[in-house]
Write a protein that holds these residues in place. Structure first.
Motif, mmCIF file in Angstrom:
data_model
loop_
_atom_site.group_PDB
_atom_site.id
_atom_site.type_symbol
_atom_site.label_atom_id
_atom_site.label_comp_id
_atom_site.label_asym_id
_atom_site.label_seq_id
_atom_site.Cartn_x
_atom_site.Cartn_y
_atom_site.Cartn_z
ATOM 1 N N CYS A 130 -18.048 0.386 -40.860
ATOM 2 C CA CYS A 130 -16.869 -0.024 -40.167
ATOM 3 C C CYS A 130 -17.399 -1.188 -39.047
ATOM 4 O O CYS A 130 -18.379 -0.642 -38.211
ATOM 5 C CB CYS A 130 -16.215 1.045 -39.500
ATOM 6 N N HIS A 131 -17.155 -2.420 -39.102
ATOM 7 C CA HIS A 131 -17.362 -3.167 -38.005
ATOM 8 C C HIS A 131 -16.454 -2.687 -36.870
ATOM 9 O O HIS A 131 -15.154 -2.696 -36.917
ATOM 10 C CB HIS A 131 -16.985 -4.732 -38.381
ATOM 11 N N MET A 132 -17.274 -2.649 -35.652
ATOM 12 C CA MET A 132 -16.490 -2.361 -34.334
ATOM 13 C C MET A 132 -16.255 -3.149 -33.531
ATOM 14 O O MET A 132 -17.224 -3.988 -33.239
ATOM 15 C CB MET A 132 -17.267 -1.010 -33.949
ATOM 16 N N GLY A 133 -15.189 -3.680 -33.138
ATOM 17 C CA GLY A 133 -14.795 -4.421 -32.121
ATOM 18 C C GLY A 133 -14.860 -3.857 -30.646
ATOM 19 O O GLY A 133 -15.201 -2.898 -30.499
ATOM 20 N N SER A 134 -14.260 -4.799 -29.865
ATOM 21 C CA SER A 134 -14.187 -4.259 -28.440
ATOM 22 C C SER A 134 -13.091 -3.699 -27.767
ATOM 23 O O SER A 134 -12.909 -3.407 -26.794
ATOM 24 C CB SER A 134 -14.570 -5.763 -27.530
ATOM 25 N N SER A 135 -11.859 -3.407 -28.790
ATOM 26 C CA SER A 135 -10.961 -2.924 -28.458
ATOM 27 C C SER A 135 -11.121 -1.466 -27.862
ATOM 28 O O SER A 135 -11.922 -0.377 -28.187
ATOM 29 C CB SER A 135 -9.815 -2.528 -29.661
ATOM 30 N N LYS A 136 -10.077 -0.888 -26.899
ATOM 31 C CA LYS A 136 -10.178 0.288 -26.375
ATOM 32 C C LYS A 136 -10.055 1.497 -27.574
ATOM 33 O O LYS A 136 -10.149 2.822 -27.380
ATOM 34 C CB LYS A 136 -9.386 0.527 -25.197
ATOM 35 N N LYS A 137 -9.418 1.086 -28.791
ATOM 36 C CA LYS A 137 -9.368 2.079 -29.741
ATOM 37 C C LYS A 137 -10.644 2.859 -29.985
ATOM 38 O O LYS A 137 -10.815 4.084 -30.289
ATOM 39 C CB LYS A 137 -8.847 1.863 -30.923
ATOM 40 N N GLY A 138 -11.848 1.951 -29.616
ATOM 41 C CA GLY A 138 -13.244 2.492 -29.907
ATOM 42 C C GLY A 138 -13.482 3.223 -31.345
ATOM 43 O O GLY A 138 -13.025 2.611 -32.313
ATOM 44 N N MET A 139 -13.998 4.349 -31.322
ATOM 45 C CA MET A 139 -14.236 5.017 -32.590
ATOM 46 C C MET A 139 -13.086 5.745 -33.206
ATOM 47 O O MET A 139 -13.298 6.619 -34.172
ATOM 48 C CB MET A 139 -15.435 6.220 -32.015
ATOM 49 N N GLN A 140 -12.085 5.752 -32.334
ATOM 50 C CA GLN A 140 -10.781 6.558 -32.897
ATOM 51 C C GLN A 140 -10.389 6.195 -34.584
ATOM 52 O O GLN A 140 -10.195 7.241 -35.253
ATOM 53 C CB GLN A 140 -9.379 6.394 -32.046
ATOM 54 N N PRO A 141 -10.581 5.014 -35.018
ATOM 55 C CA PRO A 141 -10.044 4.918 -36.434
ATOM 56 C C PRO A 141 -11.296 5.958 -37.306
ATOM 57 O O PRO A 141 -10.689 6.305 -38.349
ATOM 58 C CB PRO A 141 -10.257 3.358 -36.486
ATOM 59 N N LEU A 142 -12.306 5.785 -36.863
ATOM 60 C CA LEU A 142 -13.305 6.726 -37.857
ATOM 61 C C LEU A 142 -12.798 8.218 -37.820
ATOM 62 O O LEU A 142 -12.896 9.080 -38.904
ATOM 63 C CB LEU A 142 -14.646 6.422 -37.255
ATOM 64 N N TYR A 143 -12.488 8.694 -36.350
ATOM 65 C CA TYR A 143 -12.040 10.030 -36.597
ATOM 66 C C TYR A 143 -10.512 10.240 -37.385
ATOM 67 O O TYR A 143 -10.396 11.261 -37.856
ATOM 68 C CB TYR A 143 -11.872 10.252 -35.156
ATOM 69 N N ASP A 144 -9.837 9.051 -37.387
ATOM 70 C CA ASP A 144 -8.694 9.149 -38.153
ATOM 71 C C ASP A 144 -8.899 9.262 -39.543
ATOM 72 O O ASP A 144 -8.297 10.105 -40.531
ATOM 73 C CB ASP A 144 -7.776 7.966 -37.966
ATOM 74 N N ILE A 145 -9.903 8.724 -39.994
ATOM 75 C CA ILE A 145 -10.510 8.812 -41.419
ATOM 76 C C ILE A 145 -10.861 10.321 -41.637
ATOM 77 O O ILE A 145 -10.249 10.874 -42.668
ATOM 78 C CB ILE A 145 -11.698 7.810 -41.593
#
Length: 388
Positions: A200-215
């Motif tokens: 997962c390419h991580m950008g600078s959004s404040k979402k941070g690591m949340q998309p990985l926890y969603d997985i």
């Protein structure tokens, strides 16, 4: 094309071996592209017609594994003139890279997994070991077969999939899309005997690591199959990445990101926070674009990432942060090999591939061997790519 077959037997004599553990002064015998023996003293006449190489006063280390390289170029964020060119063989070998994993970036419109596969196979023919990830920034992922699962299971050089999250250049993937993609990579890996990872390419959004926890919340993909990369691009993201390791995850630090957290500082901070080196990897993002955006998301500058930052990070860890050389080498050797399931890479031991880096005690590259073939001598590439 050059003859890439290594000499039948090569005896490397008198180097101090970092495997990456410090084995002291040893001789190392190579044959057929493999390491076949290590001992304090191997007789020069152990086999007939053995090529002897005196490495007295030199340090012998595993070749670097760079798991994040834009082999066919990245970029394009400011139009066609900003598309980075393909990498050439000697740029990799001169930086000590003997194993590389290629991937796509923002541009999956004018660049394609099929082209990346061809480049990956070309580099293997030219003498190093090359793999790739299917997918790109977007979800659904661009693939070769029409399926992430089939790409990973059926195509020899494909290890897993890549996507982008928490970045204004991503396709804003939904939870279900990400979970399905990661699950397909995982199952494809099971079917094809591959690691089946999701990078997962991580950008600078404040979402941070949340998309990985969603997985993790919406699928049964193990945390050890997810790799967030570029985690040193912001303080907010880095702190979340440290927490990700405490849950059992592996994180990838980018040597080509000099700020806000320089790579050596990031590794040192992670170790001080209790992160085992086995859960830390280092990659270059080499040959990718290095765009700069203002606060409104407008592109204000762009460059191309090199590969020298890998060794520079090792040197800084040793000289600036007082790491031992074995520990400084692990994020580029044994840790990466373990994460990707490369049983024949990442260490100097009998049965491993003869991917070797010879350095001076002040950590300057002298020689590079890839699968037993001498690729760099006296710091200069002696084997070059077909069109160099």
């Amino acid at each position: 094309m050059p003859d890439l077959s290594p000499a039948a037997f090569i005896l490397l004599q008198g180097a101090r071996v970092f495997a990456p553990d410090d084995l002291g002064i040893c001789d190392v015998l190579l044959a057929g592209g493999k390491i076949i023996a290590i001992d304090s003293a191997i007789p020069a006449d152990i086999v007939p017609d053995c090529q002897l190489v005196d490495l007295s006063g030199r340090w012998l280390c595993p070749g670097f594994i760079d798991q994040h390289v834009h082999l066919i170029g990245g970029g394009g964020e400011a139009g066609p003139t900003t598309r980075a060119p393909e990498v050439v063989l000697s740029r990799l070998t001169r930086a000590g890279i003997t194993t590389v994993v290629g991937l796509l970036g923002t541009d999956s419109v004018t660049r394609h997994p099929e082209s990346l596969l061809a480049k990956t196979r070309a580099l293997n023919e030219e003498g190093i070991t090359a793999w790739m990830l299917t997918g790109a920034y977007h979800v659904p992922s661009p693939t070769i077969t029409g399926s992430v699962e089939k790409d990973v299971a059926l195509i020899d050089r494909i290890l897993g999939v890549k996507c982008a999250v928490a970045d204004h250049r991503s396709a804003a993937p939904e939870k279900g899309q990400l979970a399905s993609m990661a699950a397909q990579s995982r199952v494809g890996g099971l079917l094809g005997g591959k690691p089946g990872v999701t990078v997962c390419h991580m950008g600078s959004s404040k979402k941070g690591m949340q998309p990985l926890y969603d997985i993790l919340e919406t699928s049964d993909v193990p945390i050890g199959k997810l790799l967030p990369t570029h985690v040193n691009r912001s303080e907010y993201l880095f702190e979340q990445a440290i927490e990700f390791t405490r849950k059992g995850g592996v994180i990838d630090i980018t040597s080509g990101i000099p700020e806000p957290i320089p790579p050596a500082q990031a590794i040192d901070r992670a170790v001080r926070a209790g992160v085992p080196l086995a859960q830390l990897t280092l990659s270059s993002d080499g040959n990718g674009s290095q765009p700069k955006f203002d606060e409104a998301g407008n592109l204000v500058g762009i460059g191309v990432a090199g590969f020298e930052s890998l060794l520079e990070t090792v040197v800084e860890l040793v000289n600036g942060y007082r790491f031992t050389l074995p520990d400084a080498l692990r994020p580029l050797t044994s840790s990466v090999a373990e994460f990707l399931g490369f049983d024949n890479k990442g260490a100097i031991a009998p049965g491993k591939d003869a991917d070797l880096l010879v350095m001076t005690p002040d950590l300057v590259i002298d020689r590079v061997y890839a699968r037993g073939r001498l690729m760099v001598k006296d710091g200069v590439a002696c084997v070059k790519g077909t069109f160099e």
